[in-house]
Scaffold this motif. Structure first.
Motif, short mmCIF file in Angstrom:
data_model
loop_
_atom_site.label_atom_id
_atom_site.label_comp_id
_atom_site.label_asym_id
_atom_site.label_seq_id
_atom_site.Cartn_x
_atom_site.Cartn_y
_atom_site.Cartn_z
N GLU A 1 0.81 -1.53 0.18
CA GLU A 1 0.12 0.29 -0.06
C GLU A 1 0.65 1.15 0.20
N VAL A 2 1.75 1.07 0.46
CA VAL A 2 2.67 2.79 1.18
C VAL A 2 4.36 2.59 0.10
N GLY A 3 4.34 1.06 -0.44
CA GLY A 3 5.83 1.31 -1.19
C GLY A 3 5.98 2.10 -2.34
N GLY A 4 4.89 2.42 -2.59
CA GLY A 4 5.22 3.95 -4.44
C GLY A 4 5.64 4.69 -3.32
N ALA A 5 4.91 5.36 -2.61
CA ALA A 5 5.07 6.37 -1.85
C ALA A 5 7.00 6.51 -1.21
N VAL A 6 6.73 5.89 -0.43
CA VAL A 6 8.16 5.71 -0.06
C VAL A 6 9.15 5.21 -0.93
N LEU A 7 9.19 5.09 -1.86
CA LEU A 7 10.76 4.78 -3.00
C LEU A 7 10.18 5.87 -3.55
N ALA A 8 9.33 7.00 -3.77
CA ALA A 8 8.96 8.30 -4.61
C ALA A 8 9.69 9.16 -2.57
N SER A 9 9.48 8.58 -1.85
CA SER A 9 10.18 10.42 -1.08
C SER A 9 12.06 9.87 -0.94
N VAL A 10 12.40 8.27 -1.14
CA VAL A 10 13.72 8.14 -0.62
C VAL A 10 14.33 8.70 -1.80
N LEU A 11 13.81 8.64 -3.66
CA LEU A 11 14.15 8.76 -4.16
C LEU A 11 14.47 10.65 -5.04
N THR A 12 13.28 11.39 -3.60
CA THR A 12 13.58 12.25 -3.98
C THR A 12 14.12 13.04 -3.07
N THR A 13 14.61 11.86 -2.37
CA THR A 13 15.90 13.07 -1.31
C THR A 13 17.42 12.42 -1.56
N ILE A 14 16.97 11.04 -2.73
CA ILE A 14 18.83 11.19 -3.33
C ILE A 14 18.85 11.95 -4.67
N ALA A 15 17.35 12.57 -4.96
CA ALA A 15 17.74 13.59 -5.94
C ALA A 15 18.35 14.78 -5.88
N VAL A 16 18.40 15.22 -4.36
CA VAL A 16 18.78 16.36 -3.85
C VAL A 16 19.95 16.15 -3.15
N PHE A 17 20.84 15.23 -3.41
CA PHE A 17 22.23 14.42 -3.05
C PHE A 17 23.13 14.46 -4.16
N ILE A 18 22.35 13.79 -4.58
CA ILE A 18 23.25 12.58 -6.49
C ILE A 18 23.73 14.01 -6.81
N PRO A 19 23.16 15.24 -7.21
CA PRO A 19 23.94 16.12 -7.95
C PRO A 19 25.65 17.25 -7.03
N ILE A 20 25.54 16.88 -5.94
CA ILE A 20 26.92 17.47 -4.75
C ILE A 20 28.12 16.66 -5.78
N VAL A 21 27.87 15.64 -5.98
CA VAL A 21 29.36 14.55 -6.57
C VAL A 21 30.20 15.33 -7.83
N PHE A 22 28.75 16.29 -8.92
CA PHE A 22 29.13 16.04 -9.92
C PHE A 22 29.79 17.30 -9.82
N VAL A 23 29.77 17.98 -9.12
CA VAL A 23 29.97 20.12 -8.70
C VAL A 23 31.62 19.88 -7.89
N GLU A 24 32.15 20.35 -9.44
CA GLU A 24 33.44 20.88 -9.01
C GLU A 24 34.30 21.59 -7.92
N GLY A 25 35.42 21.57 -7.98
CA GLY A 25 36.04 23.08 -7.26
C GLY A 25 36.33 22.26 -5.78
N ILE A 26 36.74 22.88 -4.65
CA ILE A 26 36.54 22.56 -3.20
C ILE A 26 35.23 22.39 -2.57
N ALA A 27 34.02 22.89 -2.91
CA ALA A 27 33.10 22.44 -2.30
C ALA A 27 32.90 20.53 -3.00
#
Length: 650
Positions: free
Chosen positions: A339-365
């Motif tokens: 019943e909640v599998g789709g909502a939980v999956l979407a919640s986790v993937l949206t959180t991951i989508a926030v952090f993944i772009p940081i991997v491709f940031v250049e420079g000291i940051a």
């Protein structure tokens, strides 16, 4: 002397670029009196990881000999140690003070005497002798055994009366001209700066060095004391330990809060088990991608501990609700998860989508936060897998039993009030939307008032003052002034220890050549309570005010740097006219000093050392049958002396 700083992009291949820069400089046509340019590449490994003070009952010459011949060699044999640099003390050497009048009468020049001394003190291979059965290496040995042998050295030819070196010169033990002095808490001593290899672990190397130091001092014959004055690994280890402690405490508090709401030990343990399993799975991902346990990766785990429980809580709550409706345990686990599998999956993937772009940031940051972003991503993926597999399995075990509402009256009252507030807000959509926009705009304006910086200033209860006297200041003058500054620091009741170097100073990353001169010094101060920032600021302000009385010195405050080489604000000025540039920049200093928010202001443009110029009369030299090069060489030898050979003590 001048310095040129080159900055490259973050994707640049520094090894290849270093070779290209050296190749271009080799083609450069420089004036004849200019030295060959030196290319320095910034490397944190060029900073010492440990600074040791060597003290004892011996005099400074004996301490220096002990440091050079014994302690230094033992430390450099430790795995991971690149080198150990000895500073301070007094180095013995043999002085030969010649009587030039006597040499001139005999027709012997100082140059020929230097050659004779060098050729009479040899230890070199002489080839090999071979026969049909063996081979022998030949070595020519003719080294001086003591000073008397040197005094008995004949300096005249065979057809002349015999004259020994002792008859025309004074041969005696002396001390090498001092270039730097090191003091610890008001007493002079020896400092050993320990440097690690480029790929070595700072904490592990520092620990090995400290263990070896302890063993050396446990020797019954040891009549010296080695003390760690500066330890770079302390900051790293302490930071990691604090993050680990925060990680454990965060996990415990998360489980405690969960129990307060569920009021069921079994359900709490089912959710709590997601933490260690997800962390272990995260370690596997980190190992495969070669991510170490550092401050940033552990910080990512700390942030992720709270989020690790979200998926498991939602799934478990859904299963629990189905069981309250009367379903069988296994069926409730399947239906609740689906019943909640789709909502939980979407919640986790949206959180991951926030952090993944940081991997491709250049420079000291990007370099700083890449490990953190990947660690959070891995932990969330692991928690999602646990929530969809292990949590339903554990929840489906056991018999179906009636369970009471774990929320309690307090939570029920909160839900009722929240529903009332929500209905009121939704009944006035225009006001709700308008107020949201106003609050959003106010938050944006508030964000503009906050300071922008890469990382906050690191305060570890240790700091230093770089001291620069006027160009041409002698080492005794620098020593006298820094000794007064040292006394002021030691008289502060909040100061634990003070150590200073005179004639040199440490420059982060080895990025500067201007780190050794008689007019330079550095005072390092360690306070008693290193975690007390109020005490640290009080000591810094007191010393700043006290050091203002030394108008002859330029005093600059600093802290051991870990991420940045530059000062917070730098103004760059360019001009082909150096006198005009110097005049203009110095005229700005009084104006900048009037700004209360600015402190430790200095201009980097420095004048050369004062010098005595000698101009020769070529015609007069020609009449005396002399040339300029000969006279210049004699003058250099008379002023600086010349090292003709090395004496090996038996």
């Amino acid at each position: 002397m001048s310095e040129v700083t080159l900055e490259f992009g973050w994707d640049a291949q520094m090894s290849n670029l270093s070779m290209d820069v050296r190749e271009k400089l080799d083609r450069l046509q420089l004036p004849l009196d200019a030295d060959k340019p030196i290319v320095l590449r910034y490397d944190p490994a060029l900073d010492p990881i440990l600074k040791l003070s060597l003290t004892g009952e011996m005099n400074l010459s004996q301490l220096r000999l002990l440091a050079d011949k014994d302690i230094k060699e033992k430390i450099e044999r430790i795995e991971g140690v690149a080198s150990a640099r000895v500073q301070g003390g007094q180095q013995e050497e043999i002085h030969i003070d010649i009587n030039q009048g006597k040499l001139a009468v005999m027709g012997i020049s100082p140059e020929s005497l230097s050659t004779l001394l060098s050729d009479s003190n040899i230890n070199r291979p002489g080839g090999s002798l071979k026969n049909t059965q063996s081979q022998y290496l030949v070595r020519t040995l003719n080294e001086y055994q003591n000073l008397q042998e040197m005094r008995n050295l004949r300096i005249t030819q065979m057809n002349q009366p015999p004259v020994t070196l002792g008859e025309v010169a004074k041969v005696s033990w002396g001390e090498k001209d001092r270039e730097e002095i090191v003091r610890f808490n008001g007493k002079e001593g020896i400092m050993l700066a320990i440097y690690k290899e480029g790929d070595a672990n700072t904490v592990e190397v520092a620990q090995l060095v400290k263990e070896n130091i302890q063993r050396m001092q446990q020797d019954p014959d040891a009549n010296f004391k080695l003390t760690v004055e500066f330890d770079q690994s302390r900051f790293i280890q302490q930071s990691i330990d604090e993050v680990k402690s925060a990680l454990m405490m965060g996990g415990f508090l998360a489980i405690l809060v969960l129990w307060l709401f569920l009021r069921n030990i079994r359900l709490t343990l089912i959710v709590a088990i997601a933490i260690p399993i997800s962390v272990i799975a995260t370690f596997i991902f980190m190992y495969r991608l070669d991510i170490s346990l550092n401050i940033m990766s552990l910080g990512g785990l700390t942030l992720g501990v709270g989020m690790l429980l979200d998926s498991a809580i939602v799934v478990l709550e859904s299963i629990h609700r189905h069981r309250e409706d009367g379903q069988e345990t296994a069926l409730a686990a399947m239906d609740g998860t689906g019943e909640v599998g789709g909502a939980v999956l979407a919640s986790v993937l949206t959180t991951i989508a926030v952090f993944i772009p940081i991997v491709f940031v250049e420079g000291i940051a990007g370099q700083l936060f890449k490990d953190q972003a990947l660690t959070i991503t891995f932990s969330l993926i692991a928690s999602l897998i646990v929530a969809f597999t292990l949590t339903p399995m554990l929840a489906g075990l056991g018999k179906s039993t009636a369970s009471s509402n774990p929320k309690g009256k307090l939570f029920a009252n909160f839900v009722d009030k929240y529903k009332w507030l929500l209905h009121k807000a939704l009944a006035h959509p225009i006001w709700l939307l308008s107020s949201s926009i106003v609050i959003f705009v106010l938050c944006l304006n508030l964000g503009k008032t906050l300071d922008n910086q890469l990382i906050p200033e690191l305060k570890e209860g240790e700091f230093y003052f770089d001291v620069t006297l006027a160009d041409g200041a002698s080492l005794p003058a620098t020593t006298e002034l820094l000794t007064q500054m040292e006394s002021i620091a030691l008289n502060d009741p909040d100061v634990a220890r003070v150590y200073l170097s005179i004639g040199s100073r440490n420059v982060s990353g080895g990025l500067s050549l201007k780190n050794k001169d008689e007019n330079l010094g550095q005072i390092n101060v360690v306070i008693k309570d290193r975690a007390n920032r109020i005490m640290e600021e009080r000591v810094i302000n007191n010393l700043r005010q006290s050091y203002q009385q030394f108008a002859a010195a330029d005093v600059q405050f600093g802290r051991p740097g870990f991420f940045s080489l530059k000062t917070p604000v730098e103004l760059l000025f360019f001009s082909e006219n150096l006198p005009l540039l110097r005049q203009y920049t110095l005229s700005l200093l009084p104006k900048l000093q009037q700004i209360k928010e600015l402190i430790d202001i200095r201009a980097s443009l420095e004048s050369g050392n004062p010098e005595v110029k000698i101009e020769f009369n070529r015609n007069l030299l020609a009449q005396l049958d002399l040339n300029i090069e000969e006279v210049a060489n004699v003058l250099n030898q008379r002023v600086n002396g010349v090292v003709v050979s090395r004496f090996q003590q038996p």
